[in-house]
Design a protein around this motif. Sequence first.
Motif, PDB file in Angstrom:
ATOM      1  N   GLY A 170       7.396   2.847   9.554  1.00  0.00           N
ATOM      2  CA  GLY A 170       6.430   3.702   9.797  1.00  0.00           C
ATOM      3  C   GLY A 170       7.209   5.102  10.282  1.00  0.00           C
ATOM      4  O   GLY A 170       7.041   6.139   9.918  1.00  0.00           O
ATOM      5  N   PHE A 171       8.170   4.942  11.194  1.00  0.00           N
ATOM      6  CA  PHE A 171       8.930   6.095  11.968  1.00  0.00           C
ATOM      7  C   PHE A 171       9.944   6.791  10.637  1.00  0.00           C
ATOM      8  O   PHE A 171       9.966   7.779  10.556  1.00  0.00           O
ATOM      9  N   GLY A 205       3.765   7.271   7.066  1.00  0.00           N
ATOM     10  CA  GLY A 205       4.376   6.536   8.165  1.00  0.00           C
ATOM     11  C   GLY A 205       3.495   6.582   9.432  1.00  0.00           C
ATOM     12  O   GLY A 205       3.326   5.713  10.203  1.00  0.00           O
ATOM     13  N   ALA A 206       2.680   7.637   9.747  1.00  0.00           N
ATOM     14  CA  ALA A 206       1.871   7.652  10.621  1.00  0.00           C
ATOM     15  C   ALA A 206       0.932   6.501  10.914  1.00  0.00           C
ATOM     16  O   ALA A 206       0.804   5.834  11.883  1.00  0.00           O
ATOM     17  N   GLY A 207       0.335   6.122   9.661  1.00  0.00           N
ATOM     18  CA  GLY A 207      -0.516   4.770   9.449  1.00  0.00           C
ATOM     19  C   GLY A 207       0.078   3.585   9.934  1.00  0.00           C
ATOM     20  O   GLY A 207      -0.278   2.940  10.487  1.00  0.00           O
ATOM     21  N   PHE A 208       1.296   3.430   9.522  1.00  0.00           N
ATOM     22  CA  PHE A 208       2.273   2.329  10.024  1.00  0.00           C
ATOM     23  C   PHE A 208       2.438   2.222  11.215  1.00  0.00           C
ATOM     24  O   PHE A 208       2.381   1.235  11.843  1.00  0.00           O
ATOM     25  N   MET A 244       0.850  -1.122   0.039  1.00  0.00           N
ATOM     26  CA  MET A 244       0.018   0.235  -0.128  1.00  0.00           C
ATOM     27  C   MET A 244       0.943   1.154  -0.115  1.00  0.00           C
ATOM     28  O   MET A 244       0.727   2.348  -0.438  1.00  0.00           O
ATOM     29  N   HIS A 245       2.031   1.204   0.711  1.00  0.00           N
ATOM     30  CA  HIS A 245       3.115   2.209   0.630  1.00  0.00           C
ATOM     31  C   HIS A 245       3.378   2.499  -0.786  1.00  0.00           C
ATOM     32  O   HIS A 245       3.527   3.453  -1.319  1.00  0.00           O
ATOM     33  N   THR A 246       3.660   1.273  -1.684  1.00  0.00           N
ATOM     34  CA  THR A 246       4.141   1.696  -2.848  1.00  0.00           C
ATOM     35  C   THR A 246       3.031   2.294  -3.765  1.00  0.00           C
ATOM     36  O   THR A 246       3.479   3.132  -4.753  1.00  0.00           O
TER      37      THR A 246
END
Length: 391
Positions: free
Chosen positions: A202-203, A108-111, A58-60
Motif C-alpha cells: 500500500g505504501f 495504495g491508501a486502501g491497502f 483488485m489492484h490488477t
Amino acid sequence: MSFEASSAAGAEASLDAGRALEAQRATWISVVVNIVLTVLQIAVGLFSHAQSLVADGMHTLSDLVGDFMVMFASRRGANPADERHPYGHGRYETAASLVLGLILAGVGAGFLLTAAARLQSLDALPALHPAALWMALVTLAGKEGLFRYMLAVAQRLRSPMLVANAWHARADAASSLVVAVGIGGSLLGYRFLEPLGAALVGFMILRMGAMLAYEALRELIDTGVDPDEVAKIRETVTGTCGVIDVHELRTRRMAHRVLVDAHVRVDARISVSEGHRIAELARSRVRTHHPDVLDVLVHVDTEEDQVVATGRTLPGRAALVTELDGILGEIPQAAPAVLHYVGDRVEAEVCLPFDWCADADRLESLQERVRAHVAASPYWARIALLCRIAP
C-alpha cells in the motif's frame, strides 16, 4: 498553404497516427495480461484464504481501468489540431496520467487501511494454502515482463502516459513480490508477515501514485522543461543568422512535446520581411535540432523590451507621414518613407525622385528645413533624404 507546408503537415499527422497505433497495441497487450492475472489472483486468493492476493488482484483490476483510460487518451491525443484545440489534443495524455496517479494513490491508501485492520486481528486470520505462494510468483513474473515491454515502447514513443502505465505495472510487480514474501513467511509460521506485506504494498503504490499525479499536475500548470534543455534551445536560437540576442525564452510541456516562446533581437534598421525571415529561420532551426518541440512562437524585437517600452508614446506612422509631407511640401516621394523606431526617437528615410535631386538649390533649401525641424522636434532623431538614381 504551400505544397511543402502541406506535405510536412501530412507527414507529421501520419507520424502521430502511427504513434497512437503502437501505443494502443502495447496497451491491449497489457489489458490481456491484466485480465488473465486478475481472474487467477482473485480465484486462487479466495480458494487459499489469502486476502493479500485478493487485494493484489483488485489492484490488477484497477490496472484494467487505467489501460482503458490510456487507450481513450491515446486515441483522442492523436487527433490533429482544430479550431478549438489549436495546439492539438496532447493534454488528453496528461489528464490520463493525472487520473492514473490518483487511482494508484487511492488503491495504495486502501491497502494501508486494510492491512492495519488485519494486523490487529492476527488470531482470526485463516490458514493459507501453498497455492497462494505459487500464484504470487506467477503474478510477479508476468508483471515484471509487462513492465519491461511497456517501458521500452514508452521510451521509443517518448510518451509520459505510457511511462506512467509501465511504472504502474512495475508497482504491481513490486507489490506481488512483497505479497509473495508475506505469504511465504505466513506459511512458515510468521502470520504477521502477510498483512505487513500488504501494508508495504500500500505504501509503495501510494507513493508511486502521488509522484505520477504530481508530474502530471506540473505539466498542467505549464512548468518549464529542464534548465539544460532550455539552455540548448537558447543556443540554437542564438546561432540563427541575424539574431543578436535572445530573451524571455519560455517553455512548457504538452504530453510528449514541448512548446517554446522566444523574443529575438534583430537590427533595428532591417526590413520587416527580413525580420520575419530571421524569425522563421529560428523557428525552423529549433524544430530541426530539438525533435520534442512541437512549435515555436518567435517575437521579433529591435531593442531590449525595457528600452522599447520608453518609446511607446511616440506618434504612429500616419501622423509621422503627414508631418513629413508638410516638410516636403510639393516634392513627391519616389517610395514610401521608411521609419525606424529606435529607443525613444524616430528616424526616417525619404526617397526623392532623381530629376528633383538634380536641382542643387532646391535640395539645399530642403535640407535646411529638415535640419531645423529635427532640431526642434522632441521625437525626430534623423530624417535622411535619399535620391533614387535607378528604377
